[in-house]
Each structure stands twice: as C-alpha cells, then as structure tokens.
Design an enzyme around this catalytic site. Structure first.
Site, mmCIF file in Angstrom:
data_model
loop_
_atom_site.group_PDB
_atom_site.id
_atom_site.type_symbol
_atom_site.label_atom_id
_atom_site.label_comp_id
_atom_site.label_asym_id
_atom_site.label_seq_id
_atom_site.Cartn_x
_atom_site.Cartn_y
_atom_site.Cartn_z
ATOM 1 N N SER A 14 0.814 -1.212 0.000
ATOM 2 C CA SER A 14 0.000 0.000 0.000
ATOM 3 C C SER A 14 0.849 1.264 0.000
ATOM 4 O O SER A 14 0.598 2.192 -0.787
ATOM 5 C CB SER A 14 -0.958 -0.003 1.195
ATOM 6 O OG SER A 14 -0.244 -0.171 2.414
ATOM 7 N N PHE A 15 1.892 1.331 0.834
ATOM 8 C CA PHE A 15 2.680 2.556 0.893
ATOM 9 C C PHE A 15 3.538 2.731 -0.349
ATOM 10 O O PHE A 15 3.634 3.825 -0.908
ATOM 11 C CB PHE A 15 3.557 2.584 2.150
ATOM 12 C CG PHE A 15 4.277 3.889 2.328
ATOM 13 C CD1 PHE A 15 3.588 5.038 2.677
ATOM 14 C CD2 PHE A 15 5.653 3.988 2.114
ATOM 15 C CE1 PHE A 15 4.243 6.263 2.818
ATOM 16 C CE2 PHE A 15 6.319 5.195 2.256
ATOM 17 C CZ PHE A 15 5.608 6.338 2.606
ATOM 18 N N LYS A 109 9.671 0.273 8.170
ATOM 19 C CA LYS A 109 9.740 0.555 9.602
ATOM 20 C C LYS A 109 9.898 -0.760 10.371
ATOM 21 O O LYS A 109 8.917 -1.381 10.775
ATOM 22 C CB LYS A 109 8.483 1.303 10.051
ATOM 23 C CG LYS A 109 8.321 2.657 9.351
ATOM 24 C CD LYS A 109 7.033 3.347 9.738
ATOM 25 C CE LYS A 109 6.918 4.713 9.060
ATOM 26 N NZ LYS A 109 5.684 5.430 9.420
ATOM 27 N N GLY A 137 7.113 8.787 8.837
ATOM 28 C CA GLY A 137 6.187 9.774 9.383
ATOM 29 C C GLY A 137 4.805 9.180 9.543
ATOM 30 O O GLY A 137 4.594 7.983 9.341
ATOM 31 N N ALA A 141 -1.261 4.770 4.276
ATOM 32 C CA ALA A 141 -1.240 4.762 2.816
ATOM 33 C C ALA A 141 -2.602 5.071 2.190
ATOM 34 O O ALA A 141 -2.679 5.766 1.175
ATOM 35 C CB ALA A 141 -0.731 3.414 2.316
ATOM 36 N N LYS A 192 7.211 2.893 17.391
ATOM 37 C CA LYS A 192 5.808 3.275 17.601
ATOM 38 C C LYS A 192 4.845 2.133 17.327
ATOM 39 O O LYS A 192 3.717 2.126 17.841
ATOM 40 C CB LYS A 192 5.460 4.513 16.775
ATOM 41 C CG LYS A 192 5.762 4.398 15.278
ATOM 42 C CD LYS A 192 4.645 3.785 14.473
ATOM 43 C CE LYS A 192 5.058 3.605 13.051
ATOM 44 N NZ LYS A 192 4.014 2.974 12.220
ATOM 45 N N ARG A 256 -2.195 -1.694 10.965
ATOM 46 C CA ARG A 256 -2.238 -3.133 11.223
ATOM 47 C C ARG A 256 -1.909 -3.419 12.682
ATOM 48 O O ARG A 256 -2.503 -4.294 13.314
ATOM 49 C CB ARG A 256 -1.259 -3.862 10.296
ATOM 50 C CG ARG A 256 -1.341 -5.392 10.405
ATOM 51 C CD ARG A 256 -0.297 -6.068 9.531
ATOM 52 N NE ARG A 256 -0.478 -5.699 8.144
ATOM 53 C CZ ARG A 256 0.422 -5.031 7.429
ATOM 54 N NH1 ARG A 256 1.547 -4.642 7.992
ATOM 55 N NH2 ARG A 256 0.200 -4.749 6.166
ATOM 56 N N VAL A 280 2.290 -11.178 10.201
ATOM 57 C CA VAL A 280 2.541 -10.619 11.529
ATOM 58 C C VAL A 280 2.766 -9.119 11.402
ATOM 59 O O VAL A 280 3.505 -8.661 10.542
ATOM 60 C CB VAL A 280 3.772 -11.287 12.181
ATOM 61 C CG1 VAL A 280 4.071 -10.662 13.533
ATOM 62 C CG2 VAL A 280 3.544 -12.776 12.344
#
Length: 338
Positions: A14-15, A109, A137, A141, A192, A256, A280
């Site tokens: 997606s991103f 990430k 950031g 997405a 995060k 997610r 996962v």
C-alpha cells in the site's frame, strides 16, 4: 529537481504504491517492482492495485514490473518499500544493478532480528555505493492515496539528497520535511508500532480519553528514552517522525498494529489474529527485540514489559495493568537537550 526523473519503487504494497503514484502524478517516470506477475499486469492494464488500494485509481503512466534489473535500470532514485524480513535479500539482489551514487531511500519501519540493525544500516552494508536516506512519518497509505493532506520526513546527512526527495514527492497534499537524524527518524518509525498495539488493546477495552492520552504520552517518553540512550536526537521525537507517527498509528484502525492490539483486547489469541491478517504486524516482532535490548541495557520500559507479559508470558491484561499502576511513580520528562 525540476526535470523529470526516473524512479523505481521496490515493493507493491500500500505505501509503495501510494508514493509511486504521487511521483507519477508529479510527471516522473516511475516503475513499481513487485514479485507477483498478475498484480503487475493489473497495475499496467487496469491502473489499480486491488490487493492493497482497491478504491484508488492509479496514474496511467505508472508502470509495474517483476524484473528487478529492468525496473531500476537508469534510475536516479530507488525507494525500498519491502518488509523488513526481506530487505536484506532484496538489497543483495539489487546490488548488482545499482549504479554508484544512486539515491536509495528506505521506507521500511522495522529492525533486523539477528543483529538489531535498522534498514538503513542493512542497505549500507549490502549497497555501500549508494547514497542512503530514510522516509518516515504519520503516513497511512490509504489516506495518502485518497489525497488527504499528509506530512513526512526525509532523513539523511546528505542535504542534497534531502532536497531531491522533497522535490520528487512534494505535492498539494503531500509535504516533505527534512532531518539529519537518520537513526532517530528510523528508530521512531520502528518503535511506535509496539505502542499502537497497546493503544488498540486499550480502545477495545473501552478506556476513556484520559487513559488513551496517558498511554500515548508515556509511550512517547518511553520510546524517546530508549532512542536517546542509543544515540538519537531527542528533538526528533517532538516532530512528525516521532509524536506525529505515534499519534496516527495509535489512533487509526487503518494501522495493522492497532488492529492486532484491538483484537487482543477483545480476548483473541495472537495466532488467530495473525492467521486472519495474513501476516505478523511489525510491532509484534519489534516487541521481542526491544524487550531484549532494554533488559540488556537497563532501560526502563514498563509498557514494553507489560505488552511482552501479555503476549508471551500469557498474563492477563488486568494483572499487568494492576502491577503497573502500583509501580514506582517516576518523573514525567526524563531527559533534556544538552
């Protein structure tokens, strides 16, 4: 960068698809590399990525390929948007096809389990001839694809690289800020995800705004404490790649990791949640690594320890919360800028 550039985005999730489409809309020649031929054909012929962004038509000039060498040939800039578990393998494959001084940007990430390497470090080891940066950031997405106003951070010690990426991605709905703190920006993006799981659990349990506010604030203190101990700039965590990304991921069902936490809060087993999601969430893997590192380094991370107890030591949420509420009450803000 005013001229049209040739760009490859490795990873058709997606991103990766969302940022590839931004650059295609900006008039650049963009190829999206993916392993699935049927999905590549779908993008080339139907201009849609049904698997990840089914509701958002793509620029007709955006093309997809399953041939890595062809996808990156002659590229000025390459974005890595593959899962952390496959980043090193893709980087090894890419090394044979990348020219010296090509700009290589990681958007992943995560942390490599075997040696606690961040993705920029993995890329630096496997493709030392590249100029490397990190993009991170509060970047959900689907919101980017929908044209919602979004900010992100490009991090590199190479100011010219930062300016290039800002020019490539900037649009009326996507704004790119620059940073020289590669480690802090990248570590914030990885950490995060753990706290998004905790926030999802809290939301499923019907907690109030006081509780959610406390959780996010203490999450910020905890993740920045760890990052600063590892050498990051504490000010990074007051920006988009720190508190910005934390807020977005901890509040949105599009995350997610948040969805994993929400289902844990509903009492579902992690194995069942993973089976339903099909993969996962990064935060589950990152949790193990951060728990091990914080124990070894003596860094106080009560939220990490609590989530670890719930997921891996099979303690109940009520047990963990009770223990935390009666633990020592420490200072609110625990470090200062020198």
């Amino acid at each position: 960068m005013l001229k049209s550039s040739k760009v490859a985005v490795l990873g058709g999730g997606s991103f990766g698809t969302a940022i590839a489409n931004i650059m295609a809309n900006n008039g650049h020649s963009v190829c999206l590399w993916m392993r699935n031929e049927a999905r590549a054909d779908e993008i080339n012929q139907q201009h849609i990525n049904h698997n990840y962004l089914p509701d958002y038509p793509l620029n007709e000039q955006l093309r997809a390929s399953i041939d890595l060498a062809a996808a990156v040939q002659g590229c000025d800039v390459i974005f890595m948007a593959v899962p952390s578990s496959s980043s090193r393998d893709v980087a090894k494959e890419l090394n044979a096809h990348i020219a010296d001084q090509t700009i290589l940007i990681s958007t992943t990430k995560g942390i490599e389990p075997a040696n606690f390497k961040l993705m920029s470090q993995v890329l630096g080891e496997e493709i030392p001839q590249a100029r490397i940066g990190v993009l991170s950031g509060p970047n959900l997405a689907k919101e980017i694809a929908a044209g919602q106003i979004t900010g992100t951070v490009i991090a590199s010690e190479d100011d010219a690289l930062n300016e290039t990426i800002q020019a490539l991605l900037h649009s009326g709905t996507f704004r790119v800020y620059a940073s020289n703190d590669v480690f802090g920006v990248e570590l914030g993006g990885a950490l995060k995800n753990i706290y998004a799981i905790i926030s999802g659990m809290a939301a499923a349990m019907g907690t109030g705004q006081n509780t959610l506010s406390m959780l996010m604030t203490r999450s910020l203190a905890e993740m920045s404490r760890f990052a600063v101990h590892k050498g990051a700039d504490p000010m990074t965590f007051l920006g988009l790649a720190g508190v910005g990304d934390l807020i977005a991921t901890c509040m949105s069902p599009l995350s997610r990791n948040y969805r994993v936490g929400f289902q844990l809060g509903e009492g579902k087993a992690l194995d069942d949640i993973v089976a339903e999601l099909g993969q996962v969430a990064e935060g589950v893997n990152t949790l193990k690594l951060i728990k091990q590192q914080s124990d070894e380094l003596g860094i106080y991370m009560p939220l990490v320890s609590a989530l670890y107890d719930v997921i891996y030591n099979k303690k109940t949420i009520n047990e963990v919360v009770g223990a935390m509420m009666f633990s020592e009450q420490n200072r609110d803000v625990e470090f200062t800028v020198q």
